[in-house]
Motif scaffolding. Sequence first.
Motif, short mmCIF file in Angstrom:
data_model
loop_
_atom_site.label_atom_id
_atom_site.label_comp_id
_atom_site.label_asym_id
_atom_site.label_seq_id
_atom_site.Cartn_x
_atom_site.Cartn_y
_atom_site.Cartn_z
N ASN A 159 1.01 -1.22 -0.18
CA ASN A 159 -0.01 -0.07 0.10
C ASN A 159 0.95 1.22 -0.04
OD1 ASN A 159 -2.26 -1.62 0.14
ND2 ASN A 159 -2.47 -1.41 2.33
N ALA A 160 2.04 1.11 0.88
CA ALA A 160 2.84 2.43 0.96
C ALA A 160 3.41 2.65 -0.31
CB ALA A 160 3.70 2.38 2.10
N LEU A 161 4.05 1.49 -0.92
CA LEU A 161 4.86 1.89 -2.27
C LEU A 161 3.94 2.32 -3.30
CD1 LEU A 161 6.88 -1.71 -2.49
CD2 LEU A 161 7.56 0.58 -2.25
N ARG A 162 2.54 1.91 -3.42
CA ARG A 162 1.48 2.40 -4.55
C ARG A 162 1.45 3.93 -3.89
NH1 ARG A 162 -0.38 -2.72 -3.46
NH2 ARG A 162 -0.56 -4.24 -5.28
N LEU A 163 1.25 4.35 -2.65
CA LEU A 163 0.75 5.67 -2.50
C LEU A 163 1.96 6.62 -2.53
CD1 LEU A 163 -1.28 5.04 0.94
CD2 LEU A 163 -2.04 5.92 -1.22
N LEU A 164 3.22 6.17 -2.45
CA LEU A 164 4.38 6.75 -2.29
C LEU A 164 4.90 7.31 -3.88
CD1 LEU A 164 6.04 5.67 0.87
CD2 LEU A 164 5.09 7.96 0.54
N ASP A 165 4.74 6.26 -4.74
CA ASP A 165 5.19 6.11 -5.92
C ASP A 165 4.88 7.45 -6.90
OD1 ASP A 165 6.40 5.16 -8.19
OD2 ASP A 165 4.78 4.13 -8.87
N ASN A 166 5.83 8.13 -7.17
CA ASN A 166 5.69 9.32 -8.25
C ASN A 166 5.88 8.83 -9.74
OD1 ASN A 166 8.50 8.84 -8.36
ND2 ASN A 166 9.05 10.89 -7.80
N GLY A 167 5.97 7.48 -10.02
CA GLY A 167 6.04 6.96 -11.30
C GLY A 167 7.41 5.97 -11.53
N ILE A 168 8.41 6.34 -10.62
CA ILE A 168 9.64 5.65 -10.88
C ILE A 168 9.40 3.98 -10.49
CG2 ILE A 168 10.44 5.97 -8.40
CD1 ILE A 168 12.62 5.96 -11.31
N VAL A 169 8.81 3.79 -9.46
CA VAL A 169 8.78 2.39 -9.12
C VAL A 169 7.96 1.47 -10.23
CG1 VAL A 169 7.39 0.56 -7.69
CG2 VAL A 169 8.50 2.74 -6.60
N ASN A 170 7.09 2.15 -10.72
CA ASN A 170 6.43 1.37 -11.93
C ASN A 170 7.28 1.26 -13.06
OD1 ASN A 170 3.79 0.62 -10.64
ND2 ASN A 170 2.92 2.59 -11.07
N GLN A 171 8.21 2.57 -13.50
CA GLN A 171 8.95 2.54 -14.68
C GLN A 171 10.04 1.39 -14.54
OE1 GLN A 171 10.54 6.21 -15.81
NE2 GLN A 171 8.78 7.34 -14.67
N VAL A 172 10.49 1.46 -13.22
CA VAL A 172 11.75 0.24 -12.87
C VAL A 172 11.07 -1.03 -13.00
CG1 VAL A 172 13.38 -0.55 -11.33
CG2 VAL A 172 13.11 1.92 -11.74
N VAL A 173 9.85 -1.19 -12.34
CA VAL A 173 9.49 -2.78 -12.52
C VAL A 173 9.09 -3.09 -13.88
CG1 VAL A 173 7.30 -4.08 -11.66
CG2 VAL A 173 8.51 -2.64 -10.16
N ARG A 174 8.64 -2.32 -14.83
CA ARG A 174 8.13 -2.46 -16.09
C ARG A 174 9.46 -2.86 -16.91
NH1 ARG A 174 4.33 1.76 -15.82
NH2 ARG A 174 5.70 3.19 -16.96
N ALA A 175 10.42 -2.12 -16.80
CA ALA A 175 11.61 -2.22 -17.44
C ALA A 175 12.57 -3.60 -17.43
CB ALA A 175 12.31 -0.83 -17.50
N ALA A 176 12.56 -3.57 -15.73
CA ALA A 176 13.52 -4.64 -15.57
C ALA A 176 12.99 -6.16 -15.50
CB ALA A 176 13.82 -4.54 -13.71
#
Length: 227
Positions: A159-176
């Motif tokens: 929950n915290a990762l989703r709330l705090l994410d400014n786009g970088i988490v999803n970008q890295v997860v999608r690309a890695a």
Amino acid sequence: MDQLLTRRRMMLAIAALPLATLPACTTLGDLEGFGFENALRRLLTVSSQRAFANLLTDNGFFSDELARVPLPQELAGAGGIASALLRTPAVQNQLLGIMNRAASEAAEAAAPVVYDSIRNMTISDATALVRGGPTAATDFLQRAMGTAIVDAMFPDVGNALRLLDNGIVNQVVRAATGISFTGLQRHVSEAAADGIYRAIGREEASIRANPQSANDPVIASMFGLLR
């Protein structure tokens, strides 16, 4: 403000083990009948309280070298966009900040689980733990709890990762390759749990080195005789 108040209330509501008056004892053997288990529970309670007091802040994990959650190994070998992103110190710090802030948020769920475990766990060889090394009690607690801290933190980390994410988490997860959002959530939960134990162990070692610092007569008397 509400979040800070919640944390303060939680810390104040933690039930400290009741103080007791010790008989006049001159040797550790004299104290054994009084309760090695009691002394260990008190030692772990005070150590945990001190550890969580530091970790339950926005930068508690990130600013603590022992507790800090590192980047997952899967990202080190990521290629393409993720590799380019992670080569940038600013992006690395941003991702680390999000992960460690998520750990701090989720640690609220871990604290009561730790205190319950301390109160309820069976200590089979309390004498050895009292006489043990600087982190003997914490090491025992970690073995006794198994995955309990990880399990308690896992939902709140997500929950915290989703709330705090400014786009970088999803970008890295999608690309890695080799990591998903759930994988990152698991990594943060497990690394944070390890960090909590290390922080508790550090406090235990400090108290063993200076039993009077615990402000607890049982701890001071029991562990003071070992010095």
